[in-house]
Design a protein around this motif. Structure first.
Motif, mmCIF file in Angstrom:
data_model
loop_
_atom_site.group_PDB
_atom_site.id
_atom_site.type_symbol
_atom_site.label_atom_id
_atom_site.label_comp_id
_atom_site.label_asym_id
_atom_site.label_seq_id
_atom_site.Cartn_x
_atom_site.Cartn_y
_atom_site.Cartn_z
ATOM 1 N N SER B 4 -42.242 33.882 -3.678
ATOM 2 C CA SER B 4 -40.867 33.505 -4.023
ATOM 3 C C SER B 4 -40.668 32.004 -3.854
ATOM 4 O O SER B 4 -39.986 31.367 -4.661
ATOM 5 C CB SER B 4 -39.866 34.291 -3.183
ATOM 6 O OG SER B 4 -40.052 34.013 -1.818
ATOM 7 N N LEU B 5 -41.283 31.442 -2.829
ATOM 8 C CA LEU B 5 -41.163 29.989 -2.641
ATOM 9 C C LEU B 5 -41.799 29.252 -3.819
ATOM 10 O O LEU B 5 -41.260 28.276 -4.328
ATOM 11 C CB LEU B 5 -41.803 29.550 -1.322
ATOM 12 C CG LEU B 5 -41.761 28.037 -1.042
ATOM 13 C CD1 LEU B 5 -40.325 27.524 -0.940
ATOM 14 C CD2 LEU B 5 -42.517 27.691 0.242
ATOM 15 N N LYS B 7 -41.999 30.305 -6.820
ATOM 16 C CA LYS B 7 -41.065 30.385 -7.957
ATOM 17 C C LYS B 7 -39.963 29.345 -7.823
ATOM 18 O O LYS B 7 -39.543 28.725 -8.803
ATOM 19 C CB LYS B 7 -40.413 31.784 -7.994
ATOM 20 C CG LYS B 7 -41.212 32.802 -8.760
ATOM 21 C CD LYS B 7 -40.352 34.053 -8.934
ATOM 22 C CE LYS B 7 -41.214 35.298 -9.011
ATOM 23 N NZ LYS B 7 -40.468 36.510 -8.662
ATOM 24 N N GLY B 8 -39.490 29.200 -6.588
ATOM 25 C CA GLY B 8 -38.420 28.228 -6.339
ATOM 26 C C GLY B 8 -38.876 26.810 -6.636
ATOM 27 O O GLY B 8 -38.175 26.043 -7.304
ATOM 28 N N ASP B 83 -39.905 27.615 3.073
ATOM 29 C CA ASP B 83 -38.955 28.713 2.922
ATOM 30 C C ASP B 83 -37.821 28.615 3.952
ATOM 31 O O ASP B 83 -36.655 28.801 3.623
ATOM 32 C CB ASP B 83 -39.690 30.048 3.137
ATOM 33 C CG ASP B 83 -39.661 30.893 1.871
ATOM 34 O OD1 ASP B 83 -38.701 30.755 1.094
ATOM 35 O OD2 ASP B 83 -40.599 31.679 1.673
ATOM 36 N N SER B 127 -36.071 31.312 -5.453
ATOM 37 C CA SER B 127 -36.831 31.521 -4.214
ATOM 38 C C SER B 127 -36.136 32.516 -3.288
ATOM 39 O O SER B 127 -36.541 32.696 -2.137
ATOM 40 C CB SER B 127 -37.046 30.176 -3.503
ATOM 41 O OG SER B 127 -35.806 29.575 -3.217
#
Lengths: 219, 418
Positions: B4-5, B7-8, B83, B127
């Motif tokens: 997810s990070l 993606k962010g 994150d 994220s």
């Protein structure tokens, strides 16, 4: 190495090197900004409104009243040292002579005692901004090493220039060499710190003004 | 690095452009933006300084898009965005920014900070650091068509009620009408009189208009949360419906972000210009007034003021129209001290009012509007945004203030010449 040797080095090869780094750095920063590009705006803009990128580019130099009122010290101290710095840099006779010797361009100078007064005011204004940066909770919170480096390299040329003019502390030749080297330090540090704003603020203001103008607002 | 990070960070890279690079290059840490932000002025907490809300994005820019930053990162002098850091910034980016745009007018070097917060939200949402309340509203918009879960049946019920009230037909799915009106959920649920007002005004002015059963929701929480894919889908629904009906104009309602979404971001989101034009209801009313088609009778004699919705006024350019319209229907109109393009936000725009965890801060920030209202000393406040209206009403109630909030379209409709 004598003081004279140092002075000759400072105003010769060192100056050339510092200017080269400054120019390279600023061109690099320009490239770093513009190479990122900007997507075209497909929304039909309003036309005939009061705003534009060019308008904001100069208009933002004059703070609007509600914002000025709540940050008066920041504006006044900031304006004073910026104007003072450029008056001393561009209107002191020896500075004009140097510029003339390099570029051939020249213009009238201000009387030296007046420049002397401006230099003192500028130094005081810079001290005010530093004290304010340390005391004000927001500025202290936002500040990092870079802010204090930028302040120092701006302060030093004024201080050493003042000291060499008044023959204070050190031998004049040595002081003059130090003065020139402090300017070189400023030039070298310039493109890699927030001092870059001297150039990039015009780009920022243009983008800001253009964005608002499309929406029919003068920013 | 978590997926997810990643993606962010990818989303941060995607939004990076020349304006952002120039803004970060120009900031001198003068702190002037803090005094322009109601979340700072009402708390005096330095962390609410607008430019600070962008710190992770700034670091990524410096580390990846500047020579010195890249060198510093290679030498281990600056730590990468994490994150934990983004989680910490979530409250700054979503709870303490309404995207009102006031800081963007104050910044002496011209930084459009609001532009950057909007962009930064793309990476925050990607994220997984967007607030629950706004995620919920966005999910409902995708699944049900509206952030408040308003379905066609609810709209139809309100249409029937307003038809009974006004004795007029409210047209729906009329092929070839000139104007298609869209509504915000809040108008459908809380202020259905807006719909009745449209019917009365358009009947008198002879405007050919319609609603669409396929796209009646104007609110776009995709814009507020910062998910362009969803924002695009929501805009596309309206565009498809409008182009199917063949209307010449879509009327953006009394809702700030709806206007930003459909008028300014929409074409960029769907990647093309529309086959119709977007007009804000206040622009249309003012146009009808200047054409002599909107005739009013009598004026409110009680003193009243106008709350400028940020997205319609400062970020939307509809500044003079509400004042001209008020001039027609009010004899004692008084502007607040900071008004028009330098107005103060209600404190609940940009998704803040949908964000439960921000409630306490929002009510604190409302003290700014409270002091403005205390100063102007009126008991009626007109506005043109249903979200502002709800937020204002909550704030007024919280501070026990005896002020009535009215929608401008409704006020104009109440003064129509018989």
């Amino acid at each position: 190495m004598t003081f004279m040797d140092l002075l000759l080095w400072a105003r010769g090869p060192a100056l050339v090197g510092a200017v080269a780094i400054f120019v390279f750095g600023m061109v690099l920063r320009l490239f770093e900004i513009y190479s990122l590009g900007r997507k075209p705006d497909l929304a039909p803009p309003r036309s005939g409104g009061p705003g534009s990128g060019w308008r904001t580019l100069w208009a933002r130099s004059i703070p609007s009243k509600p914002f000025f009122k709540v940050s008066m010290l920041t504006y006044i101290a900031g304006y004073t040292f910026h104007l003072g710095f450029f008056v001393v840099l561009l209107l002191l006779a020896p500075h004009i002579m140097l510029i003339r010797s390099v570029t051939g361009l020249h213009w009238p100078n201000l009387p030296t005692p007046l420049i002397d007064l401006v230099a003192v005011i500028t130094l005081l204004a810079l001290i005010v901004t530093l004290v304010n940066r340390i005391m004000d909770p927001v500025k202290r919170f936002l500040s990092g090493v870079g802010d204090y480096v930028a302040w120092t390299v701006t302060f030093l040329p004024l201080l050493t220039g003042y000291m060499s003019y008044h023959h204070l502390l050190l031998d004049y030749t040595l002081m003059l060499a130090i003065h020139i080297m402090s300017v070189e330090l400023l030039l070298i540090v310039f493109p890699f710190t927030k001092l870059t704003h001297m150039m990039s603020l015009f780009i920022s203001r243009w983008f800001n003004g253009d964005w608002f103008a499309r929406r029919g607002v003068a920013s | 690095m978590s997926a997810s990070l990643q993606k962010g960070i990818k989303a941060f890279r995607e939004v990076m452009d020349a304006p952002i690079a120039s803004f970060f290059s120009s900031c001198v840490h003068c702190g002037i933006c803090s005094e322009a932000c109601l979340f700072f002025t009402e708390t005096r907490e330095p962390k609410y300084t607008p430019i600070h809300k962008l710190e992770p994005l700034r670091r990524l820019w410096r580390q990846e898009y500047t020579l010195f930053g890249r060198l510093g990162r290679m030498l281990g002098l600056s730590k990468p965005v994490s994150d934990d850091e983004l989680e910490q910034w979530s409250t700054l980016v979503y709870d303490s920014c309404t995207l009102c745009g006031r800081c963007s007018l104050a910044c002496p070097v011209g930084n459009d900070i609001t532009y950057m917060v909007r962009k930064m939200r793309e990476g925050m949402a990607a994220s997984g650091h967007a607030p629950e309340g706004v995620i919920g509203a966005t999910k409902r918009t995708v699944a049900l068509g509206s952030p408040m879960g308003v379905k066609l049946g609810a709209l139809q019920a309100q249409i029937r009620a307003q038809e009974a009230e006004t004795g007029l037909t409210i047209p729906i799915d009329v092929q070839g009408a000139d104007y298609m009106a869209i509504l915000s959920s809040m108008e459908i649920i809380n202020f259905p009189e807006y719909l009745g007002s449209l019917a009365r005004i358009f009947h008198k002015a002879g405007v050919s208009w319609t609603l669409s059963s396929e796209a009646f929701e104007a609110t776009n929480s995709g814009i507020q949360i910062g998910v362009s894919d969803i924002a695009r889908e929501i805009v596309q629904r309206v565009v498809d419906a409008a182009e199917k009906l063949g209307v010449k104009y879509v009327i953006s309602p009394e809702c700030g972000h709806a206007f930003t979404a459909i008028r300014w971001e929409g074409p960029n989101l769907i990647g093309r210009s529309y086959k119709f034009q977007v007009i804000h209801i206040l622009e249309l009313l003012d146009q009808l007034r200047s054409e002599g088609r909107l005739k009013t009778r009598g004026k409110e004699s009680k003193p009243l003021t106008f709350h400028d919705p940020c997205q319609i006024v400062r970020r939307g350019g509809v500044v003079a129209q509400p004042r001209r319209l008020l001039g027609e229907v009010a004899s004692d109109f008084r502007d607040m001290k900071d008004h028009g393009t330098i107005n103060w936000c209600c404190g609940g725009g940009g998704g803040v009012s949908a964000n439960d965890r921000a409630e306490e801060l929002r009510l604190k920030a409302f003290k700014r509007k409270k002091s403005q209202l205390d100063e102007v000393g009126v008991h009626t406040m007109v506005t043109a945004c249903a979200n502002c209206r709800i937020v204002l009403e909550e704030g007024l109630e919280h501070y026990n203030m005896n002020i009535n909030v009215v929608g401008l379209t409704e006020l104009v409709a109440d003064h129509l010449e018989e």
